[in-house]
Design an enzyme around this catalytic site. Structure first.
Site, PDB file in Angstrom:
ATOM      1  N   PRO A 109      40.364  37.052  53.096  1.00 13.04           N
ATOM      2  CA  PRO A 109      40.911  38.311  53.613  1.00 13.04           C
ATOM      3  C   PRO A 109      40.078  38.982  54.708  1.00 13.04           C
ATOM      4  O   PRO A 109      40.496  39.997  55.236  1.00 13.04           O
ATOM      5  CB  PRO A 109      40.966  39.189  52.353  1.00 13.04           C
ATOM      6  N   GLY A 110      38.899  38.465  55.022  1.00 11.08           N
ATOM      7  CA  GLY A 110      38.232  38.996  56.208  1.00 11.08           C
ATOM      8  C   GLY A 110      36.895  39.682  55.986  1.00 11.08           C
ATOM      9  O   GLY A 110      36.378  40.293  56.915  1.00 11.08           O
ATOM     10  N   GLU A 130      42.969  31.792  59.805  1.00  7.07           N
ATOM     11  CA  GLU A 130      43.429  31.551  58.434  1.00  7.07           C
ATOM     12  C   GLU A 130      44.629  30.604  58.496  1.00  7.07           C
ATOM     13  O   GLU A 130      45.613  30.893  59.165  1.00  7.07           O
ATOM     14  CB  GLU A 130      43.820  32.878  57.753  1.00  7.07           C
ATOM     15  N   ASP A 174      33.596  29.128  55.176  1.00  7.48           N
ATOM     16  CA  ASP A 174      33.483  29.784  53.863  1.00  7.48           C
ATOM     17  C   ASP A 174      34.598  29.139  53.035  1.00  7.48           C
ATOM     18  O   ASP A 174      35.720  29.624  52.993  1.00  7.48           O
ATOM     19  CB  ASP A 174      33.688  31.296  54.033  1.00  7.48           C
ATOM     20  N   CYS A 227      31.837  29.744  46.658  1.00 10.53           N
ATOM     21  CA  CYS A 227      31.529  30.589  45.503  1.00 10.53           C
ATOM     22  C   CYS A 227      31.645  29.748  44.238  1.00 10.53           C
ATOM     23  O   CYS A 227      32.276  30.158  43.275  1.00 10.53           O
ATOM     24  CB  CYS A 227      32.416  31.834  45.480  1.00 10.53           C
TER      25      CYS A 227
END
Ligand code: SAM
Length: 462
Positions: A109-110, A130, A174, A227
Site C-alpha cells: 500500500p505504499g 504495483e 519488498d 516479512c
C-alpha cells in the site's frame, strides 16, 4: 499461537535457540507505530518514544481510531510497522552515492514508497509500481497523502521493467512472502502457510528480482526485504542473487543497542529483540562498472507545459509546471517533467505528479491532492480552520456551515493540517472532499475508547 510443525522446523533452522523467546513474544500484543511526514508531521505533538532506526518513526501506547483523526487524512503521519522503517537507514548512502532514480517494484500500500520519496533529492524520481490492479488505488491514495510530485505510480508486471535497461540507481523489492513475521498481527497468515507456499514464494521472489535486474545500473543497489523468517525466502535468495545475478552484499550501519540481528551480512528483526514485527532486510550492490551517462531514457523529447496564464498556475509554486490530460491538470517538477512524461512510453503510468485542478464547464476546480501536496502555493486560497467535529463532518462529505467564510474556494484545515477544499457560493458551502476518500463511520454515535494524553491529541478526541 499454533505454529505449524513444518514452519517451526524452518524457524529452528533459521534462528536456532532464538525460537523459544520468539514464540513467547508472539502471544503479546504487537506494538503500534506511525511514521511522521517530515514537513506535515510538525503540526503534531511530540511523541516520547522514538523508533531507533527511523528519525520520523514513533511508537504509540495504544491503537486509536485513526479513521477519526483528521491529521491521518491530511497525511501528517502514516501508520507503519516499525521494523519496516529500517529503510530510512539508507538515506545517507543515497545522498553519498547520488541515488536519483529509484524503483519500488512491489509498492502497495505504499509505506516504503512514501519513505523513499522523502529520501530522494529534488531532482530524484521514484517509480512506485504495483502489479495487482486492485491494490493500485490504495497506493495512489497513500502517495497523494504524502504529497510529492516527483513520483510516478505504475501498474506493470516486473518483467516490463527490463525495457528500461540500467535506468535505476536503486530498486526495492519488498517481496510478497509467506508472512511468518506477521503471524501475530495477521493470524489468518497462519492458515495460509504451507511448505509448498514457502517454496512458491521463494521462486516468485527470485523471478521478481531477476525480472527487474536489467533495469538496475551496474553499481546500483538492490534492496531486498520480506516479512518472513525462513531462510529459503531470505538468506538463500540473497545468496542466489549474489551467485546467479552478480551482486555483493553490503553492510548497513546499525547500533548494537537496537536489537537487530546481523546474519550473513543481512538483517533480521525478531519481535522478542526489537519493538516491531518480524522483518528481513538485505542491501546488495550490482557488480560491474557504473555507466558514464545515467538517467537518459531513449527518445527524450521536450514536454510542452500549459500556458502560465491559466488560472491553476497561480495555485502552484514556481518550481512546477502544469500538464493537461483530458479535463485534469497535474503539476510536475519543471526540471523532471520531460523525463517523467516519457516514462509513459515504457510503463502503464496510472498517476504521476500531483493532480491540481479539473475543468468543469468554464471553471477550474482544485483537486484535493493539491491541498495535501508540497506543490500548492501557501497563499493560493483563504484557509478556514475547522473544529474537530466539523472537520470529521467535512471528511464525511456532509454539508458545512462556516460562519463569515469568504466567497469562492476555501482551503479546509484542522489544527494547521490541510484536508482539502470547499466552495462558498453564498447561499451554501459545497463540500469538495472526494467521494472515494470519505469517512464512512457513523462517528457521532461511536463510543470512543479512553486514550492516553498523546492519543487524545492525535486522535483529537478531547
Ligand atoms: N512495499 C509495500 C509497503 O511498504 O507498503 C508492501 C509490499 S507487500 C509486502 C508485497 C506487494 O507485492 C503486494 O502489494 C503484492 O500485491 C505485490 N505482489 C504480489 N505478487 C507479485 C508479483 N508476482 N510481482 C510483483 N509484485 C507482486
Amino acid at each position: 499461537m499454533q505454529i505449524p510443525r513444518e514452519c517451526m522446523a524452518l524457524w529452528r533452522e533459521a534462528m536456532g535457540s532464538e525460537c523459544d523467546a520468539l514464540l513467547a513474544c508472539l502471544e503479546e500484543a504487537p506494538p503500534v507505530s506511525i511514521r511522521l511526514h517530515p514537513q506535515k508531521g510538525r503540526v503534531l505533538p511530540e511523541y516520547p518514544i522514538l523508533v531507533s532506526w527511523c528519525p520520523t518513526g514513533r511508537y504509540l501506547s495504544e491503537r486509536p481510531s485513526f479513521t477519526l483523526d483528521p491529521h491521518f487524512h491530511a497525511g501528517a503521519y502514516y501508520v507503519q510497522e516499525a521494523s519496516s522503517m529500517f529503510l530510512a537507514q539508507l538515506a545517507p548512502l543515497f545522498r553519498e552515492q547520488g541515488v536519483k532514480r529509484v524503483l519500488d517494484v512491489c509498492a502497495a500500500p505504499g509505506g516504503k514508497a512514501g519513505l523513499l520519496a522523502e529520501m530522494l533529492p529534488q531532482d530524484g524520481i521514484l517509480v512506485a509500481n504495483e502489479v495487482i490492479r486492485s491494490r493500485v488505488g490504495v497506493l495512489c491514495e497513500n502517495m497523494a497523502k504524502w504529497g510529492y510530485a516527483h513520483v510516478a505510480i505504475t501498474n506493470n508486471d516486473p518483467k516490463d521493467f527490463a525495457r528500461m535497461s540500467h535506468y535505476f540507481d536503486a530498486i526495492l523489492v519488498d517481496a510478497p512472502c509467506s508472512g511468518e513475521g506477521m503471524f501475530r498481527k495477521e493470524p489468518q497468515a497462519i492458515q495460509e502457510w504451507s511448505p509448498e507456499a514457502v517454496q512458491l514464494c521463494a521462486q516468485r521472489q527470485r523471478r521478481i528480482v531477476a525480472d527487474v535486474w536489467e533495469a538496475l545500473r551496474p553499481g546500483g543497489y538492490l534492496i531486498y526485504s520480506s516479512c518472513t523468517f525462513n531462510r529459503l525466502e531470505n538468506e538463500e535468495n540473497v545468496a542466489w542473487m549474489c551467485s546467479r545475478l552478480g551482486a555483493s552484499v553490503r553492510p548497513v550501519p546499525i547500533d548494537s543497542d537496537w536489537g537487530i540481528v546481523e546474519q550473513e551480512g543481512c538483517y533480521r528483526f525478531l519481535p522478542h529483540r526489537v519493538q516491531g514485527e518480524g522483518f528481513f532486510f538485505a542491501l546488495l550492490q550490482k557488480n560491474g562498472e557504473e555507466p558514464l551517462s545515467r538517467h537518459k531514457p531513449p527518445g527524450a523529447k521536450k514536454a510542452m507545459p500549459l500556458n502560465r496564464q491559466l488560472a491553476p498556475s497561480n495555485w502552484v509554486q514556481e518550481y512546477y509546471s502544469l500538464f493537461a490530460k483530458n479535463e485534469l491538470v497535474k503539476a510536475l517538477p519543471s526540471a523532471l517533467a520531460s523525463e517523467m512524461l516519457e516514462l509513459e512510453i515504457f510503463l502503464r503510468v496510472v498517476q504521476s505528479g500531483v493532480a491540481v485542478a479539473r475543468l468543469k464547464g468554464k471553471d477550474w476546480i482544485p483537486e484535493a491532492d493539491l491541498a495535501l501536496s508540497q506543490v500548492m502555493r501557501p497563499d493560493a486560497f483563504p484557509a478556514v480552520e475547522l473544529d474537530l467535529t466539523t472537520a470529521r463532518r467535512y471528511l464525511a462529505r456532509e454539508a458545512l456551515v462556516i460562519k463569515d467564510a469568504p466567497l469562492g474556494y476555501l482551503l479546509i484545515q484542522y489544527q494547521g493540517s490541510r484536508l482539502g477544499f470547499a466552495k462558498n457560493i453564498g447561499s451554501r458551502i459545497n463540500n469538495l472532499y472526494p467521494k472515494s476518500g470519505r469517512i464512512r463511520m457513523d462517528f457521532p454515535n461511536l463510543i470512543l475508547p479512553k486514550h492516553s494524553l498523546n492519543l487524545l491529541v492525535i486522535g483529537g478526541l478531547g
